[in-house]
Design a protein around this motif. Structure first.
Motif: not given
Length: 207
Positions: A8-12, A51-53, A128-134, A148-157
């Motif tokens: 996910f980090a690479v894709a983000a 917030v979106w994440g 929002g669609v970015f998080y929901m789709s990725l 996991m969604t919170v973790l992915f959001t933290a990585i993205d931020v």
């Protein structure tokens, strides 16, 4: 789980470094008002992403994309805000003389920059669609979806923080040249056209 987080980090990273509204806003604010204001705008954007994440983790973004009315309402409000920013920039250039620097489209001050950052992000349903789709594409089987969604959001931020730090530094370093009114006028024209372009792109977007 670690493999999923790294993937996910690479894709983000790929998505985050592609030029868009968020990067443009940080670049423009840093060049016009300095790195402090640019980082304030970045903080607003990252707050919006958080917030979106969290909304995605709670399943709220699924409701946004499922409801055509809700998605359209957010999309139109976001486009209207961008049109206002673009029109303000172009009007500021037109009403001032050639030897006067125009009033900036994003007002000076870290609070104003933060408001611009969080406003443009939260009023953009694409975020929002970015998080929901990725996020679902990298969700491991049997893993807790919320965690996991919170973790992915933290990585993205975190990645955005590094990216915006680099962008704001580079833009602020070039900001001294913008003291010339002629260059400030060109920047405001570019800002106005860019904001209007982002608004048009948002208006034609579909969930």
């Amino acid at each position: 789980m670690i493999t999923a987080a790294l993937a996910f980090a690479v894709a983000a990273v790929i998505v985050n470094v592609v030029p868009g509204l968020d990067t443009f806003l940080v670049l423009r604010t840093s060049a016009a008002h300095g790195r402090g204001c640019g980082l304030a705008a970045a903080l607003g954007i990252m707050t919006g992403c958080a917030v979106w994440g969290l909304a995605t983790a709670a399943g709220l973004t699924a409701l946004l994309t499922a409801s055509h009315v809700a998605y359209t309402a957010v999309r139109v409000c976001g486009a209207a805000y961008l049109v206002w920013l673009g029109a303000r920039a172009l009007w500021g250039v037109r009403r001032r003389g050639e030897d006067e620097a125009p009033e900036p489209v994003v007002a000076a001050g870290r609070r104003a920059a933060f408001r611009a950052g969080i406003g443009t992000n939260l009023l953009n349903p694409k975020a929002g669609v970015f998080y929901m789709s990725l996020v679902p594409q990298f969700m491991p089987d049997g893993a807790p979806v919320f965690g996991m969604t919170v973790l992915f959001t933290a990585i993205d931020v975190a990645e955005l923080a590094v990216w915006f730090w680099l962008v704001s530094g580079a833009a602020a370093a070039m900001g001294e040249r913008l003291r010339r009114p002629s260059l400030r006028r060109r920047l405001e024209r570019l800002s106005g056209a860019a904001f209007l372009g982002f608004a048009a792109d948002l208006l034609v977007d579909r969930p």
